[in-house]
Design a protein around this motif. Sequence first.
Motif, short mmCIF file in Angstrom:
data_model
loop_
_atom_site.label_atom_id
_atom_site.label_comp_id
_atom_site.label_asym_id
_atom_site.label_seq_id
_atom_site.Cartn_x
_atom_site.Cartn_y
_atom_site.Cartn_z
N LEU A 75 0.99 -1.48 -0.30
CA LEU A 75 -0.26 0.02 -0.29
C LEU A 75 0.76 1.43 -0.27
N SER A 76 2.07 1.33 0.50
CA SER A 76 2.86 2.49 0.62
C SER A 76 3.38 2.66 -0.71
N GLN A 77 3.12 1.40 -1.94
CA GLN A 77 4.04 1.62 -3.06
C GLN A 77 3.37 2.78 -3.67
N ILE A 78 1.58 2.50 -3.86
CA ILE A 78 0.66 2.60 -4.31
C ILE A 78 1.04 5.12 -4.71
N VAL A 79 0.84 5.07 -3.46
CA VAL A 79 1.13 6.83 -3.87
C VAL A 79 2.19 7.41 -4.95
#
Length: 209
Positions: A180-184
């Motif tokens: 999830l931390s890679q998405i933005v």
Amino acid sequence: MLCRSCHTIRNISSGKRDGCGGFEINYKVTIGHGTLIGKETGKVLQFETRSKSCSVCDYHAEGPIPVHQCTRNWDGSSNAMEPDMAMSMLHKMKDSGHPVQIIHGDNDSTTYSSLKLEFPEIRKKDDKNHIKKGISKKLYTLATKWKELKSQSSVIPYLVRCFMYALAKANTSDDVHEGLSQIVPHIFGEHKLCSDDWCLFSRDSSNFR
């Protein structure tokens, strides 16, 4: 065409789009059904139905009601059908010597809260399809305030797809956090944190878009 004795079926209205990628919930339905399906086998283990109406009883309301298999077995609220059916199915599984330890379902906590009262050890996992619908609905709701989400029709589906990729490749809670931390950063062109199993930038950066 419906026969006269089945005219009450017309009272059950179908769902309609809610404008957020899902369907509106009809809280006045007269019939509900629930099915318990085994995760490993994919087979139906239990099923239940709840009905507020019986077409035969309703048709003969002003006269003698003939002997028949009455389908009316519920006089509570429509909202309470699902928790009651789930409770009944889990009790049947327990009585047969096969207690349920984990349930996979939607994001509605009402049924799970009811089950915890009589099955305190039971755990719940959210179904991926319902997670996808849930995040999609939230994004469409946010789009009413943040117009950028509606700037192109592909924006929200793309965000949902990235979200589901992060879940699909995760085996632990740490994997979920990392994904999830890679998405933005990925969305805004920063690919240092991206893994090449779902982001194609590291494989072919010149043609990546």
